[in-house]
Design a protein around this motif. Structure first.
Motif, short mmCIF file in Angstrom:
data_model
loop_
_atom_site.label_atom_id
_atom_site.label_comp_id
_atom_site.label_asym_id
_atom_site.label_seq_id
_atom_site.Cartn_x
_atom_site.Cartn_y
_atom_site.Cartn_z
N ARG A 85 0.72 -1.27 -0.26
CA ARG A 85 -0.17 -0.12 0.03
C ARG A 85 0.85 1.40 -0.15
N ALA A 86 1.99 1.24 0.72
CA ALA A 86 3.04 2.50 0.75
C ALA A 86 3.48 2.71 -0.54
N PHE A 87 3.77 1.56 -1.15
CA PHE A 87 4.31 1.86 -2.63
C PHE A 87 3.44 2.28 -3.77
N ILE A 88 2.16 1.93 -3.45
CA ILE A 88 1.16 2.37 -4.32
C ILE A 88 0.88 3.85 -3.95
N VAL A 89 0.75 4.31 -2.72
CA VAL A 89 0.53 5.75 -2.13
C VAL A 89 1.82 6.48 -2.80
N ALA A 90 2.96 6.06 -2.50
CA ALA A 90 4.26 6.96 -3.00
C ALA A 90 4.24 7.10 -4.38
N ARG A 91 3.97 6.21 -5.08
CA ARG A 91 3.85 6.25 -6.63
C ARG A 91 2.97 7.41 -6.87
N ALA A 92 1.75 7.50 -6.31
CA ALA A 92 0.57 8.53 -6.55
C ALA A 92 1.42 9.76 -6.18
N ASN B 262 3.73 11.06 -8.88
CA ASN B 262 2.98 11.29 -9.96
C ASN B 262 2.51 12.75 -9.86
N ALA B 263 1.99 13.10 -8.55
CA ALA B 263 1.38 14.25 -8.30
C ALA B 263 2.60 15.39 -8.36
N ARG B 264 3.89 14.86 -8.14
CA ARG B 264 5.00 15.72 -8.17
C ARG B 264 5.72 15.98 -9.69
N GLY B 265 4.83 15.32 -10.77
CA GLY B 265 5.42 15.52 -11.97
C GLY B 265 6.35 14.37 -12.35
N THR C 188 -2.73 4.17 5.30
CA THR C 188 -1.27 4.34 4.99
C THR C 188 -0.78 5.78 4.57
N TRP C 189 -1.52 6.51 3.83
CA TRP C 189 -1.03 7.87 3.47
C TRP C 189 -1.08 8.67 4.85
N LYS C 190 -1.76 8.53 5.52
CA LYS C 190 -1.71 9.34 7.00
C LYS C 190 -0.74 9.04 7.71
N ARG C 191 -0.27 7.56 7.77
CA ARG C 191 0.87 7.04 8.84
C ARG C 191 2.08 7.53 8.06
N GLU C 192 2.12 7.56 6.80
CA GLU C 192 3.50 7.64 6.20
C GLU C 192 3.76 8.92 5.55
N PHE C 193 2.85 9.40 4.87
CA PHE C 193 3.38 10.53 4.10
C PHE C 193 2.46 11.76 4.14
N ALA C 194 1.55 11.92 4.99
CA ALA C 194 0.75 13.06 5.37
C ALA C 194 1.48 14.37 5.25
N ASP C 195 2.92 14.46 5.90
CA ASP C 195 3.70 15.79 6.01
C ASP C 195 4.48 15.62 4.73
N ALA C 196 4.57 14.75 3.59
CA ALA C 196 5.35 15.10 2.55
C ALA C 196 4.91 16.15 1.77
N GLU C 197 5.91 16.81 0.93
CA GLU C 197 5.67 17.80 0.17
C GLU C 197 4.68 17.31 -1.07
N GLY C 198 3.56 18.15 -1.39
CA GLY C 198 2.89 17.59 -2.48
C GLY C 198 2.18 16.54 -2.48
N ALA C 199 1.63 16.15 -1.08
CA ALA C 199 1.08 14.93 -0.70
C ALA C 199 -0.16 14.95 -0.26
N ASP C 200 -1.09 15.91 -0.44
CA ASP C 200 -2.48 15.95 0.04
C ASP C 200 -3.07 14.97 -0.22
N TRP C 201 -4.21 14.52 0.16
CA TRP C 201 -4.79 13.18 0.26
C TRP C 201 -5.73 13.48 -1.28
N PRO C 202 -6.43 14.53 -1.54
CA PRO C 202 -7.11 14.49 -2.78
C PRO C 202 -6.23 14.40 -4.22
N ALA D 284 -6.77 11.18 -6.49
CA ALA D 284 -6.91 11.31 -7.91
C ALA D 284 -5.89 10.70 -8.83
N ARG D 285 -4.75 10.15 -8.38
CA ARG D 285 -3.62 9.78 -9.01
C ARG D 285 -3.70 8.06 -9.08
#
Length: 855
Positions: A356-363, A366-369, A428-442, A446-447
Motif C-alpha cells: 500500500r505504501a508503494f502505491i501511495v508513494a507512486r501516486a 505522479n502528483a509531483r510530476g 497508510t498515507w496518513k501514517r507515512e506520507f501526510a507531511d510529505a511535500e505535494g502529498a495531500d490526500w485529494p 486523483a492519481r
C-alpha cells in the motif's frame, strides 16, 4: 543547473599503489597518443542524462586515475596488471567502468571483456548499458535485424557514428562460438575495439577460451597480441578461489586467470562494493600451474559516492525513523527459515502495508510530476523460487483487489473512503506520507487509477515464470512494478526508481548483506518517500556493516597518505577484528586450524553473546563489582556523568583481572573469538607498560524513567533493556541486539574525552570528507584516534527483553574501546570449521534459484 540547485558533488577517493607504479598517461596525452572519441561521446551522454558537471568531472578524473594504472597499450613489451576499484552498492560503478572502457578504447585497447553477473538478467542489463554508453547501437535489435533495420542508433551513437565498436555479445544472447566465428579476421586485424559482455559462468568462459585459442591466437606463442582489458563486475562474487587447498582452484577463478594468461599484455580490474573476499586472496599464489591469482597487487582505488547518494548512513543512522519500518509479524505465516514447499496462503500484514505504501508513494510521485519516471518495489522474502512465485501470486491478488476498488470508487471524492480498500490506502498515507511535500490526500486519490492501471507484479529469478524488467520504455508514463525475487534481486540488478523495499532474509556475511541492499542509490525528488521494511536484527547489522565499510575507506585514505602498497592494505584488512565474518566461509580458504592475526587498535569489542548460565552470570557481576571497589580503594577518582559514572586512571592490572574472571560461557573458548581472553590478554600485555597502562572505566546507566535501578558496586544503575534472539535464548544463549553484535552507542566512546577533544575529533572527521555534510551519527572510530586518549572499558547492565520468568534482571556486559597503537598485533590460532562458524555467526544461506532440496 542541477549542480547549483542541489549542490551535488563527488570526491575522488583514495588510491593505494604498488611500489613499482610508473605513470604513463600524462606523457601519452601530451604526445597525442590518446584520442577523445569514445570518452567524448560518453561525457556528452552523461550531461544529456542530467548529471551535474561536478559529478561528470569527478568521473573523468577517477577513470583517468584508473587508466593510468593499467598498462600502456603502446608498450609492446609483455605486462600484466591487477587492480581493484571499491565503490558503494548501487552508487554508479557501471557508469564508472563504462567511462573506463571508453578511455581504454581511446588509448588503444582493442579487446575489452566485461564479466557481469552470474544470472542472465544481470548480464543483459550490463550489455544494455554498454550498448548505450560505448557501442552506440542496440545490439539486440542488430542481432535480428535485416539490412534496412540495422542502424538502431542509441545513446552515444546519436553524437558520432564514425567508429562503432564490434560487440561479440548482445542484449539477447551471451557469447556464442558460432556467432563469434563469423568475424573471420583475427583480433589483431580489427581496427576498432571488440567488446564482450559475458555472464560469470564456467561454460561461457570455456567457450570464450576455446574460441580465442582456435581463431585468434598466434600458434608460436599461444598469446593474443592485442592489449586486453578485463573488467570483473561484482568481483567478490564467484571470481574468488574458494577451494580449500591452494592447488585446487574453482573453475571460474581458474578460467579468468587462464584468459588473462593468453595475452602478452593484459589488465584485470575488479569492481566491487564489498571487497572483503578479494582481500583474502592469497597474494603469494604465483606458480606456473596456477598463474597469478586475482589479488589486486598493483592498485586499489576507493570511489567516493556523490553527496546525493542514498546509502546506509542516511537510511540506517541519520534518518532511521523516517525510512525504516520493522517486520515483526512474519513468523506465523512466512517464517525466516522455511522449506521449499512452504505454502503462502496469506502474506504478513507488514507486507500488505508495504505494498500500500508503494502505491501511495507512486501516486505522490505522479502528483509531483514524476509520472514519466520509473517506480519499483522490491520484495525479497525467500531464497526459493517456488516460494517467490507463491508470494508473487498473493501480492498480485492484493493489487487486483485494490485496482478493482479504485476503478469503481476512486472518482467519488470524499465518499470514496467508504470503500475499505481505499480507506486502507488513506490510512497508510496518513501514517507515512501526510507531511510529505505535494502529498495531500485529494491529489493522491486523483492519481490512484493511473497508478493501479500501470502496476505489474513480476518474478525476477531463474524460474520459467520470471519476467524481464524492461525499463527501456520511454513515454508519458514510466514503469510501475513490484519485483519479487531472491538472489537476482540481491546482487547487481538495478531496480529503476526503487521506492519501497520489503526485505525478509537471514544472512550474516558482510558482502551478502551489503549486496542485498538494492535500496541504496539515488532518489532525486522522492528520497523522502523511500521506505525499507526489515527485521530489527537486519537494521542493527546494516548499521554495523556501514561502520565497517566506513572504516575500510578511511583506512584506504590513511594508507594512501602513508604510501602503503596493496599487499600491506590487504594485510591490514585481514587483521581487522571482523576478519572472521566479513565474507562467506568458503571464501576464507580453510575449515581447519586458521591462524588469524588480529589487531585491536582503534576498534571496539563488545560482549553480545553470553551463554545463559546463572552461576557464570553471577560470577561476572562479582568480577565487575570487585573491579570498581578495588579501583575505589586505590584512590581512583569517580565522576557522575549524564549517562552514568566515569572512573579515570584505573590500573591495567585491575582491567586484566576483570577480563580473566569474566566469561561469556562456562568453557574456556567463547562463542565470539573477539572476546577470547587469550587474544585480549596478549594484545594488552604487549602494551601494558606504555600505551595501555592506565584505563578509563565508564559505567553506563540508561536515562529511561520507567526502568527500575539495580544496585551495582554501591551505585544505582538503570539497566538497558535490549532485545535478544528468542531462538538462541531457548538454546541457553543470550544474543543481545540480535545479530548486530552492538549493545552500546557511538556516544559511549566520548567518555574520558574533553569537550574540546570531542569537537576537534568531529572537525577532523568533517575535514576528511570535504565534499559531504557531516552526518548526524559519526563513526566512533574518530574518538579512538584522539591523540593521548586512554583505553576505555564500558560496563553496562542489560535487561533481556524477553517474556521469560527465568530471565535475569540484569546481565553485565562490557565493551573495550582501544586507542591507536604503535605496536603490531599478535597471532591467535582458532579452530574454525563449518560447525564452529555456524555457532558463532549463524547459518549462511545458499541461494536456491532453481528447484532443489529443501533446507
Amino acid at each position: 543547473m542541477i549542480e547549483e540547485k542541489y549542490g551535488i558533488s563527488m570526491g575522488l577517493g583514495a588510491i593505494v599503489d604498488a611500489e613499482d607504479f610508473k605513470p604513463w598517461l600524462h606523457d601519452a596525452r601530451i604526445n597525442g597518443e590518446i584520442k577523445d572519441f569514445y570518452w567524448g561521446r560518453y561525457r556528452r551522454l552523461l550531461g544529456l542524462k542530467g548529471l551535474p558537471k561536478s559529478v561528470i568531472d569527478g568521473t573523468d578524473e577517477v577513470t583517468y586515475r584508473v587508466l593510468d594504472r593499467l598498462g600502456n597499450p603502446n608498450n609492446l613489451n609483455p605486462w600484466s596488471r591487477r587492480g581493484m576499484v571499491v565503490g558503494h552498492v548501487q552508487s554508479g560503478k557501471t557508469a564508472n567502468y563504462t567511462g573506463l572502457i571508453c578511455k581504454a578504447a581511446d588509448a588503444g585497447y582493442r579487446l575489452i571483456v566485461v564479466i557481469a553477473g552470474i544470472h542472465n538478467n544481470l548480464r543483459n542489463q550490463t550489455q544494455a548499458r554498454i550498448d548505450e554508453g560505448f557501442i552506440g547501437r542496440d545490439t539486440g535489435r542488430l542481432a535480428h535485424a535485416n539490412k534496412a533495420q540495422r542502424q538502431k542508433i542509441i545513446g552515444v551513437g546519436q553524437f558520432d557514428q564514425r567508429e562503432f565498436p564490434v560487440s561479440l555479445t548482445n542484449t539477447l544472447r551471451d557469447f556464442n562460438k558460432a556467432t563469434a566465428t563469423t568475424f573471420t579476421a583475427q583480433l589483431s586485424q580489427i581496427n576498432v575495439p571488440v567488446v564482450l559482455v559475458i555472464k560469470k559462468n564456467s561454460s561461457t568462459l570455456k567457450n570464450l577460451l576455446e574460441w580465442l585459442k582456435e581463431h585468434s591466437v598466434h600458434q608460436s606463442t599461444q598469446m593474443v597480441s592485442q592489449p586486453m582489458l578485463l573488467i570483473d563486475d561484482e568481483a567478490d562474487n564467484a571470481s574468488i578461489n574458494t577451494a580449500y587447498q591452494r592447488d585446487e582452484v574453482t573453475r571460474i577463478n581458474s578460467q579468468i586467470r587462464e584468459l588473462l594468461s593468453l595475452f602478452h599484455r593484459s589488465c584485470y580490474v575488479g569492481y566491487t562494493a564489498t571487497p572483503f573476499a578479494n582481500i583474502f586472496i592469497d597474494p603469494d599464489t604465483d606458480d606456473e600451474a596456477l598463474k597469478q591469482d586475482l589479488f589486486p597487487r598493483d592498485f586499489i582505488i576507493g570511489l567516493d559516492a556523490p553527496s546525493n547518494y542514498f546509502g546506509a548512513q542516511k537510511i540506517f543512522l541519520d534518518a532511521r525513523d523516517q525510512h525504516i519500518r520493522l517486520i515483526d509479524d512474519n513468523e506465523d505465516v512466512m517464517p525466516m527459515k522455511h522449506k521449499i514447499d512452504h505454502s503462502v496462503d496469506v502474506i504478513p500484514g507488514s507486507l500488505v502495508e508495504a505494498v500500500r505504501a508503494f502505491i501511495v508513494a507512486r501516486a505522490i510521485r505522479n502528483a509531483r510530476g514524476q509520472q514519466a519516471d520509473h517506480a519499483s518495489m522490491l520484495v525479497n522474502a525467500s531464497r526459493f523460487t517456488d516460494v517467490q512465485g507463491r508470494i508473487r501470486s498473493r501480492i498480485a491478488d492484493m493489487v487486483a483487489h485494490i485496482r478493482d476498488a479504485v476503478a469503481v470508487d476512486a472518482g467519488k471524492g470524499p465518499a470514496a473512503l467508504r470503500n475499505p480498500e481505499i480507506a486502507a490506502l488513506h490510512a497508510t498515507w496518513k501514517r507515512e506520507f501526510a507531511d510529505a511535500e505535494g502529498a495531500d490526500w485529494p491529489s493522491v486519490q486523483a492519481r490512484l487509477h493511473e497508478v493501479l492501471v500501470a502496476a505489474r507484479v513480476v518474478e525476477v529469478n531463474a524460474s520459467k515464470r520470471a519476467q524481464a524488467l524492461d525499463y527501456d520504455h520511454v513515454g508519458e508514463h514510466g514503469i510501475t512494478v513490484v519485483a519479487v525475487g531472491g538472489f537476482s534481486l540481491s546482487r547487481g540488478l538495478t531496480l529503476e526508481g526503487l521506492t519501497v523495499s520489503y526485505f525478509l532474509r537471514n544472512s550474516m556475511m558482510y558482502d551478502t548483506l551489503m549486496q542485498m541492499g538494492r535500496w541504496f542509490g539515488y532518489r532525486p525528488g522522492y528520497e523522502d518517500l523511500c521506505r525499507v521494511w526489515m527485521p530489527a536484527d537486519g537494521v542493527g547489522w546494516y548499521a554495523h556493516i556501514h561502520e565497517a565499510m566506513d572504516d575500510l575507506q578511511i583506512q584506504l585514505k590513511r594508507m594512501e597518505l602513508a604510501k602503503a602498497t596493496p599487499a600491506q592494505f590487504g594485510l591490514a584488512v585481514r587483521s581487522h577484528p571482523e576478519a572472521l565474518i566479513v565474507t562467506a566461509r568458503n571464501k576464507m580458504g580453510t575449515g581447519k586450524e586458521l591462524p588469524v592475526k588480529v589487531g585491536l587498535a582503534e576498534n571496539l569489542i563488545e560482549t553480545t553473546r553470553i551463554v545463559l548460565d546463572h552461576v557464570q552470570l553471577d560470577a561476572n557481576l562479582r568480577a565487575g563489582d570487585d573491579l570498581l571497589n578495588s579501583a575505589a580503594s586505590m584512590g581512583v577518582s569517580r565522576s557522575e556523568r549524564p549517562r552514568g559514572y566515569l572512573l579515570s586512571g584505573v590500573d591495567v592490572e585491575l582491567i586484566k583481572d576483570f577480563l580473566r574472571r569474566y566469561r561469556t560461557e562456562p568453557g574456556l573458548r567463547p562463542a565470539n573469538p573477539l572476546t577470547d581472553p587469550k587474544l585480549i590478554n596478549d594484545y594488552i600485555d604487549a602494551r601494558a607498560a606504555d600505551e595501555l597502562a592506565k584505563w578509563d572505566v565508564f559505567i553506563a546507566s540508561s536515562t529511561r524513567k520507567d526502568m527500575t535501578p539495580l544496585h551495582f558496586a554501591g551505585l544505582d544503575i538503570v539497566p538497558y533493556e535490549l532485545s535478544v534472539d528468542p531462538d538462541m535464548a531457548r538454546g541457553d544463549v543470550l544474543a543481545f541486539s540480535g545479530a548486530s553484535r552492538r549493545i552500546g552507542s557511538a556516544e559511549d566512546e566520548t567518555e574520558g574525552l574533553t569537550a574540546t577533544q570531542i569537537a576537534d575529533a568531529r572537525e577532523a572527521f568533517r575535514l576528511s570528507r570535504p565534499d559531504q555534510k557531516l552526518p548526524k551519527t559519526v563513526n566512533p572510530r574518530i574518538y579512538r584516534q584522539v591523540p593521548g586518549r586512554r583505553p576505555l572499558l564500558i560496563l553496562r547492565l542489560v535487561k533481556p527483553k524477553l517474556d521469560d520468568p527465568v530471565m535475569p534482571l540484569g546481565v553485565l556486559a562490557w565493551g573495550l574501546s582501544f586507542p591507536s597503537s604503535r605496536i603490531g598485533g599478535g597471532t591467535v590460532e582458532y579452530v574454525v570449521n563449518t560447525i564452529r562458524m555456524r555457532e558463532m555467526f549463524g547459518e549462511e544461506e545458499i541461494e536456491q534459484e532453481a528447484l532443489g532440496d529443501p533446507e
